[in-house]
Motif scaffolding. Structure first.
Motif, PDB file in Angstrom:
ATOM      1  N   SER A   1       0.849  -1.200   0.000  1.00  0.00           N
ATOM      2  CA  SER A   1       0.000   0.000   0.000  1.00  0.00           C
ATOM      3  C   SER A   1       0.880   1.243   0.000  1.00  0.00           C
ATOM      4  O   SER A   1       2.067   1.185   0.362  1.00  0.00           O
ATOM      5  CB  SER A   1      -0.907   0.028   1.242  1.00  0.00           C
ATOM      6  N   GLY A   2       0.276   2.350  -0.373  1.00  0.00           N
ATOM      7  CA  GLY A   2       0.980   3.616  -0.292  1.00  0.00           C
ATOM      8  C   GLY A   2       1.260   3.976   1.164  1.00  0.00           C
ATOM      9  O   GLY A   2       2.278   4.590   1.475  1.00  0.00           O
TER      10      GLY A   2
ATOM     11  N   ALA B   1       1.257  10.831  -4.713  1.00  0.00           N
ATOM     12  CA  ALA B   1       0.120   9.918  -4.925  1.00  0.00           C
ATOM     13  C   ALA B   1      -0.913  10.508  -5.883  1.00  0.00           C
ATOM     14  O   ALA B   1      -1.461   9.807  -6.721  1.00  0.00           O
ATOM     15  CB  ALA B   1      -0.533   9.583  -3.585  1.00  0.00           C
TER      16      ALA B   1
ATOM     17  N   SER C   1      -0.305   9.085   6.589  1.00  0.00           N
ATOM     18  CA  SER C   1       0.676   7.984   6.530  1.00  0.00           C
ATOM     19  C   SER C   1       2.094   8.496   6.783  1.00  0.00           C
ATOM     20  O   SER C   1       2.939   7.749   7.289  1.00  0.00           O
ATOM     21  CB  SER C   1       0.603   7.274   5.179  1.00  0.00           C
TER      22      SER C   1
ATOM     23  N   GLU D   1       4.082  16.936  -0.346  1.00  0.00           N
ATOM     24  CA  GLU D   1       3.303  16.212  -1.359  1.00  0.00           C
ATOM     25  C   GLU D   1       3.350  16.960  -2.690  1.00  0.00           C
ATOM     26  O   GLU D   1       3.469  18.188  -2.709  1.00  0.00           O
ATOM     27  CB  GLU D   1       1.837  16.083  -0.909  1.00  0.00           C
TER      28      GLU D   1
ATOM     29  N   ASN E   1       4.907   4.984   2.629  1.00  0.00           N
ATOM     30  CA  ASN E   1       5.240   6.222   3.345  1.00  0.00           C
ATOM     31  C   ASN E   1       5.845   5.954   4.713  1.00  0.00           C
ATOM     32  O   ASN E   1       6.718   6.689   5.185  1.00  0.00           O
ATOM     33  CB  ASN E   1       3.987   7.099   3.487  1.00  0.00           C
TER      34      ASN E   1
END
Ligand code: PLP
Length: 385
Positions: free
Chosen positions: A106-107, A204, A134, A173, A111
């Motif tokens: 999973s992301g 993401a 995360s 991000e 992270n």
């Protein structure tokens, strides 16, 4: 914790309008979803390019699953690294212009590995105030703690460099999940270089959506992913799949492969599934029309909203938040829209700051002009504009 304590806590959440519920929904093609036998226009998904519901891709992915199977049978360090993992990793390297990648289930896990692996004991992590949960969860475990700087504010980051003695690592991000905006990457890269601080980027919501062949935020701002110490992204947004990865130079990835508990002590992604993700990447790279259509939809929606007097946040991405304020009001509006055939989930604290509950409108290349008009008309009605 005692059951009675949990019950009390749950009741308090309900009273505060913060109780989360899971609903059975089935995403359909053309930006729709099915719930309780009714079809809704879906403005809450992350299928920005419509790949999750693309029929032709689905058939190819089903064949890949048949050929490679579902089970990886182990951690990548034992028996879980198959030719499909290698092919997917190679595809990511070619696409993103990086030396090496590490795949995660999973992301969220990616992270966790990113922050716990690349922030050394002596480092102070400086992280954007709106960074995803995360990254925050991993940051709270750091021996030296972390400091948050004002959202996308490079002067605030500069002050943080000056006020806290180094060494530092910076995390942010590419496209913020709740606000839909992006940092000025060239200035950020330069500032980090001046302060000898490695830069970690969670992209993401940029991967697949922006940049050359969808290579993400760095590419969309005329930069290269290789200018980061490490790029993180996931397969669950524009690629319409699931899982996550870290991408960097060979040494960084080798170090993470040796040290990341999230990688070593976890079953590797399904091989058939990895091949399915690779096919989605191929489609994403080749089908520029999906990104063009999404950009058209973003422009049209913003124009229509502006003409109708709906004030949106200054986002140019597929994420178009409409701030409502109080959680209960956001829930009521979301419910009213649902009654009108529009699926638009309210996002409430703690996912967003207190008093900033919102409708997080997400646009997709699958939406038609009629979908956008319908959304704007109904927003005007429920907001009494
Ligand atoms: C910015 C950001 N980072 C990380 C994640 C976690 O990724 P995943 O859903 O693949 O666990 C998400 C998804 O919710 C996200 O929005």
């Amino acid at each position: 914790m005692q059951i009675a304590q949990m019950e009390q806590w749950l009741n308090e959440r309900k009273t505060a309008g913060l109780y989360r519920q899971t609903q059975v929904v089935q995403p359909l093609a053309q930006g729709k979803l099915l719930a309780s036998g009714k079809v809704y226009r879906n403005f809450s998904g992350n299928d920005y390019l419509g790949l999750a519901s693309d029929e032709a891709l689905r058939v190819e992915q089903a064949q890949a699953l048949l050929a490679y199977g579902t089970g990886s049978t182990g951690s990548p360090a034992v028996t879980g690294y198959h030719p499909a993992h290698q092919r997917l990793s190679q595809e990511l390297c070619d696409w993103l212009g990086v030396d090496a990648v590490l795949l995660f289930s999973s992301g969220f896990a990616a992270n966790q590995a990113l922050i716990s692996g690349l922030v050394a004991k002596a480092d102070l992590l400086l992280m954007d105030k709106l960074a995803h949960a995360s990254m925050i969860d991993a940051a709270t475990q750091l021996p030296n703690g972390f400091k948050r700087f004002l959202h996308n504010d490079l002067l605030a980051l500069e002050r943080a460099f000056c006020q806290n003695t180094g060494p530092h690592v910076v995390a942010t991000e590419g496209v913020f999940s709740m606000d839909g905006d992006s940092p000025p990457m060239a200035e950020l890269v330069a500032l980090c270089q001046q302060n000898q601080a490695p830069l970690l980027l969670d992209d993401a919501h940029g991967l697949g959506v922006v940049g050359h062949e969808g290579a993400g935020t760095m590419s969309s701002q005329g930069l290269e992913n290789a200018q980061l110490q490490c790029l993180m992204a996931n397969f669950g947004k524009a690629l319409g799949a699931q899982g996550g990865f870290l991408a960097a130079d060979a040494v960084t990835i080798d170090y993470l492969r040796q040290t990341s508990r999230h990688y070593i002590y976890s079953t590797a992604l399904s091989p058939g599934y990895c091949e399915g993700i690779r096919l989605a990447i191929k489609a994403c790279r080749a089908q520029q029309w999906r990104r063009d259509k999404l950009q058209d939809n973003i422009g049209s929606f913003r124009n229509m909203a502006q003409q109708a007097g709906i004030s949106l946040m200054p986002s140019l991405s597929a994420i178009q938040p409409l701030i409502i304020g109080e959680s209960e009001r956001a829930m009521t509006i979301s419910q009213q829209l649902k009654e009108r055939g529009i699926w638009l989930t309210a996002i409430r604290p703690p996912t967003v700051p207190k008093g900033q509950a919102r409708l997080r409108i997400t646009l997709s290349s699958s939406h038609s002009q009629e979908d956008l008009q319908c959304l704007v008309q109904n927003l005007c009605q429920v907001l009494a504009i």
